[in-house]
Design an enzyme around this catalytic site. Structure first.
Site, mmCIF file in Angstrom:
data_model
loop_
_atom_site.group_PDB
_atom_site.id
_atom_site.type_symbol
_atom_site.label_atom_id
_atom_site.label_comp_id
_atom_site.label_asym_id
_atom_site.label_seq_id
_atom_site.Cartn_x
_atom_site.Cartn_y
_atom_site.Cartn_z
ATOM 1 N N HIS A 79 14.869 83.225 68.096
ATOM 2 C CA HIS A 79 16.228 83.629 67.718
ATOM 3 C C HIS A 79 16.353 85.144 67.553
ATOM 4 O O HIS A 79 17.426 85.699 67.766
ATOM 5 C CB HIS A 79 16.677 82.873 66.465
ATOM 6 C CG HIS A 79 16.779 81.388 66.706
ATOM 7 N ND1 HIS A 79 16.482 80.445 65.750
ATOM 8 C CD2 HIS A 79 17.136 80.696 67.826
ATOM 9 C CE1 HIS A 79 16.653 79.234 66.274
ATOM 10 N NE2 HIS A 79 17.041 79.362 67.524
ATOM 11 N N GLU A 136 23.438 69.074 74.948
ATOM 12 C CA GLU A 136 22.465 68.327 74.127
ATOM 13 C C GLU A 136 22.475 66.885 74.617
ATOM 14 O O GLU A 136 23.525 66.271 74.744
ATOM 15 C CB GLU A 136 22.845 68.428 72.632
ATOM 16 C CG GLU A 136 22.027 67.566 71.706
ATOM 17 C CD GLU A 136 20.501 67.753 71.787
ATOM 18 O OE1 GLU A 136 20.010 68.878 71.701
ATOM 19 O OE2 GLU A 136 19.809 66.720 71.959
ATOM 20 N N ASP A 188 15.574 76.068 76.209
ATOM 21 C CA ASP A 188 14.682 75.853 75.061
ATOM 22 C C ASP A 188 14.364 74.364 74.897
ATOM 23 O O ASP A 188 14.774 73.738 73.920
ATOM 24 C CB ASP A 188 15.375 76.419 73.800
ATOM 25 C CG ASP A 188 14.550 76.212 72.544
ATOM 26 O OD1 ASP A 188 13.311 76.096 72.647
ATOM 27 O OD2 ASP A 188 15.149 76.158 71.451
ATOM 28 N N GLY A 230 20.797 69.306 80.175
ATOM 29 C CA GLY A 230 21.112 70.736 80.230
ATOM 30 C C GLY A 230 20.647 71.414 81.510
ATOM 31 O O GLY A 230 21.256 72.394 81.943
ATOM 32 N N SER A 290 20.201 77.709 67.705
ATOM 33 C CA SER A 290 20.707 78.580 68.778
ATOM 34 C C SER A 290 22.230 78.501 68.959
ATOM 35 O O SER A 290 22.856 79.532 69.248
ATOM 36 C CB SER A 290 19.977 78.315 70.093
ATOM 37 O OG SER A 290 19.972 76.943 70.406
ATOM 38 N N HIS A 312 19.586 73.385 75.829
ATOM 39 C CA HIS A 312 18.994 72.427 74.879
ATOM 40 C C HIS A 312 19.412 72.881 73.478
ATOM 41 O O HIS A 312 18.682 73.622 72.824
ATOM 42 C CB HIS A 312 17.473 72.409 74.992
ATOM 43 C CG HIS A 312 16.965 71.958 76.330
ATOM 44 N ND1 HIS A 312 17.066 72.728 77.463
ATOM 45 C CD2 HIS A 312 16.371 70.794 76.714
ATOM 46 C CE1 HIS A 312 16.537 72.062 78.491
ATOM 47 N NE2 HIS A 312 16.116 70.886 78.059
HETATM 48 N N1 SAM Z 1 17.714 75.454 71.041
HETATM 49 C C1 SAM Z 1 17.673 74.836 69.728
HETATM 50 C C2 SAM Z 1 17.585 75.933 68.696
HETATM 51 O O1 SAM Z 1 17.040 77.003 68.989
HETATM 52 O O2 SAM Z 1 18.106 75.750 67.591
HETATM 53 C C3 SAM Z 1 16.519 73.881 69.588
HETATM 54 C C4 SAM Z 1 16.392 72.915 70.704
HETATM 55 S S1 SAM Z 1 15.108 71.755 70.537
HETATM 56 C C5 SAM Z 1 13.675 72.682 70.815
HETATM 57 C C6 SAM Z 1 15.283 70.856 72.037
HETATM 58 C C7 SAM Z 1 16.521 69.968 72.073
HETATM 59 O O3 SAM Z 1 16.731 69.559 73.422
HETATM 60 C C8 SAM Z 1 16.431 68.686 71.255
HETATM 61 O O4 SAM Z 1 17.528 68.630 70.396
HETATM 62 C C9 SAM Z 1 16.475 67.572 72.288
HETATM 63 O O5 SAM Z 1 17.180 66.427 71.834
HETATM 64 C C10 SAM Z 1 17.224 68.226 73.419
HETATM 65 N N2 SAM Z 1 16.955 67.707 74.770
HETATM 66 C C11 SAM Z 1 15.852 67.115 75.270
HETATM 67 N N3 SAM Z 1 15.965 66.929 76.605
HETATM 68 C C12 SAM Z 1 17.174 67.435 76.958
HETATM 69 C C13 SAM Z 1 17.858 67.597 78.197
HETATM 70 N N4 SAM Z 1 17.306 67.156 79.345
HETATM 71 N N5 SAM Z 1 19.055 68.202 78.200
HETATM 72 C C14 SAM Z 1 19.618 68.645 77.045
HETATM 73 N N6 SAM Z 1 19.033 68.519 75.841
HETATM 74 C C15 SAM Z 1 17.810 67.940 75.804
#
Ligand code: SAM
Length: 282
Positions: free
Chosen positions: A19, A122, A167, A147, A104, A42
């Site tokens: 971040h 998401e 991410d 995503g 994020s 993500h």
């Molecule tokens: N970017 C966020 C942050 O910095 O606060 C944290 C994201 S976390 C590491 C990854 C997220 O991606 C999870 O909430 C998960 O449910 C989601 N996720 C997993 N596969 C995904 C996909 N193919 N497309 C979108 N989201 C996905």
């Protein structure tokens, strides 16, 4: 089947690294008036109360954002950390106490101008419900879906500038290759984009293939920033650090982030160190 929930890790050292890098990139983009589209592939929940059962259980924020918050007066000598910590203060309900850590979507949206756009993807239904419940600006679009596919479908964007955060949770080993393929395909469609890609530093070294594919993919500039949180013990498995690649980094990012991380590392514990270098340079 998705099982990863970011709430268990919110505010840890990797979040701080990711971040802070994202914040520094946005800061540079805001120096120019022309509109920016931001895409967060993500997104997660968007905001994490530190007292929530999942977050309190592992308490990873105690070795992440908490020591920075405690040392915020001393850290404010650094312009990037000063601005980042002031933003973090905006999300706390009671001035002096650290009670929430923003994800994020919040870091991307809180300085969004009316002319900018933000799209959040998401996939997880439960995580998406949380994201839907966040109060975000009107020019923020939330999409429940994949995503990586969603990013490619949305390119090219209508604004002159584009910034993307990728991410994933890397729950599946194939995600490293999927991320690399998507980043290269996206950069082919939007050569000017600034793209940030987070990856875990694993003792198993799975991130190497991602880095190598991007190095050999014909991109012009990639800056690499890695934060090793601790030395690994023999026979140990798991994540020992956090990595960020920034494709087409704004000018001066390396210096600003390097200085800030130099102040952050001693607060994250013994063995914590940051390195920044050009992974690809013309
Ligand atoms: N970017 C966020 C942050 O910095 O606060 C944290 C994201 S976390 C590491 C990854 C997220 O991606 C999870 O909430 C998960 O449910 C989601 N996720 C997993 N596969 C995904 C996909 N193919 N497309 C979108 N989201 C996905």
């Amino acid at each position: 089947m998705l099982s990863y929930q970011h709430a268990y890790h919110a505010g840890n050292f990797a979040d701080v690294h990711k971040h802070l890098t994202l914040f520094a990139v946005i800061d540079h983009l805001l120096r120019k008036a022309s509109p920016v589209t931001y895409i967060d592939t993500h997104a997660g929940r968007g905001l994490y109360p530190l007292s929530a059962e999942e977050t309190a259980r592992l308490g990873e924020y105690r070795q992440g954002v908490a020591p920075l918050w405690k040392a915020r007066e001393a850290l404010s000598a650094d312009p990037l950390l000063c601005a980042w910590l002031s933003s973090l203060a905006e999300v706390q309900h009671r001035g002096g106490e650290l009670e929430h850590y923003p994800g994020s979507p919040w870091w991307l949206s809180h300085r969004l101008r009316a002319r900018d756009r933000l799209v959040l993807f998401e996939l997880h239904p439960g995580e998406y419900r949380h994201l839907e419940g966040q109060a975000l600006a009107d020019n923020v679009r939330r999409v429940q879906g994949d995503g990586l596919e969603g990013l490619l479908r949305r390119l090219p964007v209508s604004t002159p500038r584009l910034c993307v955060l990728v991410d994933p949770s890397y729950e599946r080993k194939t995600e490293y290759a999927e991320v690399a393929g998507t980043v290269l395909a996206a950069m082919h469609k939007a050569r000017h984009a600034v793209m940030l890609v987070w990856y875990p530093l694993l003792l198993a070294g799975r991130h190497h293939a991602l880095l190598e594919t991007l190095r050999d993919g014909g991109l012009r500039k990639i800056w690499r920033s890695e934060l090793v949180q601790r030395e690994s013990a023999e026979g140990e498995r798991g994540m020992v650090g956090s990595g960020m690649l920034v494709v087409n980094p704004p000018w001066g990012l390396d210096e600003r982030l390097g200085e800030a991380m130099g102040r952050v590392c001693p607060l994250l514990g013994k063995g914590s160190r940051h390195t920044g270098d050009w992974w690809v340079e013309e």
